[in-house]
Design an enzyme around this catalytic site. Structure first.
Site, PDB file in Angstrom:
ATOM      1  N   ASP A 107      13.253 -10.220  16.352  1.00 15.68           N
ATOM      2  CA  ASP A 107      11.869  -9.766  16.258  1.00 15.68           C
ATOM      3  C   ASP A 107      11.233  -9.903  17.642  1.00 15.68           C
ATOM      4  O   ASP A 107      11.141 -11.006  18.177  1.00 15.68           O
ATOM      5  CB  ASP A 107      11.138 -10.646  15.238  1.00 15.68           C
ATOM      6  CG  ASP A 107       9.908  -9.969  14.677  1.00 15.68           C
ATOM      7  OD1 ASP A 107       9.546 -10.248  13.536  1.00 15.68           O
ATOM      8  OD2 ASP A 107       9.293  -9.166  15.410  1.00 15.68           O
ATOM      9  N   ASP A 198      10.168  -2.781  16.765  1.00 13.85           N
ATOM     10  CA  ASP A 198      10.197  -4.142  17.312  1.00 13.85           C
ATOM     11  C   ASP A 198      11.091  -5.124  16.567  1.00 13.85           C
ATOM     12  O   ASP A 198      11.026  -6.308  16.829  1.00 13.85           O
ATOM     13  CB  ASP A 198       8.779  -4.703  17.394  1.00 13.85           C
ATOM     14  CG  ASP A 198       8.229  -5.026  16.015  1.00 13.85           C
ATOM     15  OD1 ASP A 198       8.633  -4.379  15.036  1.00 13.85           O
ATOM     16  OD2 ASP A 198       7.401  -5.941  15.926  1.00 13.85           O
ATOM     17  N   GLU A 199      11.900  -4.660  15.640  1.00 15.43           N
ATOM     18  CA  GLU A 199      12.773  -5.615  14.974  1.00 15.43           C
ATOM     19  C   GLU A 199      14.060  -4.979  14.487  1.00 15.43           C
ATOM     20  O   GLU A 199      14.137  -3.755  14.318  1.00 15.43           O
ATOM     21  CB  GLU A 199      12.056  -6.305  13.817  1.00 15.43           C
ATOM     22  CG  GLU A 199      11.583  -5.372  12.732  1.00 15.43           C
ATOM     23  CD  GLU A 199      10.954  -6.164  11.591  1.00 15.43           C
ATOM     24  OE1 GLU A 199      11.650  -6.405  10.590  1.00 15.43           O
ATOM     25  OE2 GLU A 199       9.783  -6.549  11.718  1.00 15.43           O
TER      26      GLU A 199
END
Length: 457
Positions: A107, A198-199
DNA sequence: GCTGGAAGGACCC
DNA sequence: CGCCAGGGTCCTTCCAAC
């Protein structure tokens, strides 16, 4: 207010509100939570948004009351059967428990904000959020200390922190940085699953066994390589399945990692006092419902599973039970078959100051149709179902859909159909209009190569 | 009883 | 002064046609 002596709820109504913004999040340790709640309350109490939100909460409470009546009518015999259902459900969940896989959830820390800081280091030392006066998508850690957070409108952020710098999002740039992280992820798992910009979820089992290293060591490497490649920090969760890895990645945020030992005792201990809200897939509403039955933690879910069985759908029961036992998918899902589209729908929508002029609204639908059509063209797809989405000025959402006999993608057809559906809703005062196409298929184009189909990441 | 479309919601980033 | 996103996925419920 000072002179009188009203009941405490009347004098401090903000204490009662517990919005999405006020739960724990990294970077919020030393805040005056009461002050934050109060500012948020004062800023929103008169808005339509707030009214709608209160109404929803009230309806959920009414739903809880109905469910409790239903529960009260359950006979002893029926309850015995619910207990049996729970036992079966646990048994079949346990069959899906895999302890030998190594999953890492990566993350990125305050991703959008960190990218902006990278590109303009002066932002590093000031409270800053990416977004607009209407909505914040990410706040840097300085801003979080003031209570500014994602999914909060910018004007509230400004009230919490008048010096707050609002930076317009630059998605192209975030996509670039996201691609850089993906280059790193591929090293450890060529089939990694991305969950937004973003992850990502990485099954590192094979990598670990080939290189003879542990999950924790891999997480270190990932974080180092991501830093090298992107100059950004990320946090990792290491566990034996996707859900646990995700929960773990939040534990030592930012720039940290957390390893959950792959044995039943450790997992049970981890999950026992875990608030249900931490389960990915349990949001505000489910949390409120469960809390209404005195169920606050995963441990409570297990203890009261028969109540859940009596009151919720079997699917909900099995989802909550499985998650609360710390069990979830430990293998990659199957990728879309060749020729199959990875996306199910495509849409665009815009919010604006509430309007009721019919011609204006029709014109807006027309331009949405063109936008959407262009997006579809760039992927060479067409769709069978047109859905128009309306949000009224009081935040009520309506959708109207129509499934055609043959797929379309040209702006004129989309516009014509969407307009027809919109017209039926007049008169309305709208704050948002959107169009979505679903039932997608690749355009069987003679000269154009079908690009953009299959393969999600 | 099943299936498919339509409408509404919950949830995620 | 007023200002609470936009891109998705999946599930549930209702209803009509088989």
């Amino acid at each position: 207010m000072e002179g009188e002596n009203p009941p405490i709820q009347d004098i401090q109504p903000w204490k009662a509100i517990d919005t999405v913004y006020t739960n724990e999040k990294a970077g919020m340790d030393s805040v005056d939570k009461d002050l934050i709640k109060r500012v948020i309350y004062e800023a929103s109490k008169d808005s339509n948004f707030f009214k709608k939100d209160e109404e929803k909460r009230k309806q959920t409470n009414e739903r809880i009351a109905r469910l409790k009546e239903k529960l009260a009518k359950v006979t002893e015999d029926e309850m015995k059967r619910y207990h049996a259902t729970v036992r079966d459900s646990i048994r079949s969940a346990e069959r899906e428990r895999h302890l030998s896989r190594i999953w890492i959830h990566v993350d990125m820390d305050a991703f959008f904000a960190s990218v902006e800081e990278l590109d303009d280091p002066s932002l590093k030392s000031v409270p800053m959020a990416v977004g607009s006066i209407g909505m914040i998508s990410t706040a840097n850690y300085i801003a979080r200390r003031f209570g500014v957070r994602s999914a909060m409108p910018g004007f509230i952020g400004k009230q919490l922190c008048p010096q707050l710098a609002l930076v317009k999002p630059n998605f192209r740039r975030y996509k670039e940085k996201s691609e850089e992280t993906k280059e790193v992820f591929r090293i450890f798992d060529p089939d990694f699953e991305s969950g937004g910009l973003d992850e990502a979820y990485l099954d590192c089992t094979a990598f670990a066994s080939v290189h003879g290293i542990s999950g924790e060591e891999i997480a270190e490497q990932i974080r180092n390589l991501v830093m090298e490649k992107t100059k950004l920090t990320c946090s990792c969760g290491v566990a034996c399945n996707k859900m646990l890895a995700k929960i773990c990645s939040d534990k030592n945020k930012p720039n940290g990692q957390f390893f959950l030992s792959p044995n039943i005792a450790a997992i049970k201990a981890f999950v026992k006092d875990l608030p249900v809200r931490k389960i990915p897939g349990v949001g505000c509403v489910t949390e409120q419902l469960l809390n209404g039955f005195g169920i606050n933690t995963c441990g409570d879910v297990i203890k009261n599973a028969h109540v859940i069985a009596a009151v919720f759908t079997p699917l909900t029961l099995s989802f909550l039970l499985t998650s609360s036992l710390g069990i979830s998918t430990a293998f990659h899902g199957k990728k879309p078959a060749p020729g199959e589209l990875s996306r199910k729908g495509i849409s665009c929508e815009h919010t604006f100051t509430a309007k009721e002029d019919e011609n204006t609204l029709l014109q807006m639908v027309g331009s949405l149709a063109h936008e959407l059509s262009a997006a579809m063209a760039s992927e060479s797809i067409e769709g069978l179902t047109v859905t128009v989405k309306l949000k009224l000025s009081d935040f009520t959402v309506r959708t109207r859909s129509l499934t055609l006999l043959s797929p379309i993608s040209d702006p004129e057809s989309i516009s014509r159909i969407a307009s027809k559906m919109l017209r039926k809703e007049f008169p309305v005062k709208l704050r948002l209009l959107g169009i979505r196409m679903s039932g997608l298929s690749p355009i069987a184009n003679a000269n154009g190569k079908p690009k953009g189909n299959s393969k999600g990441s």
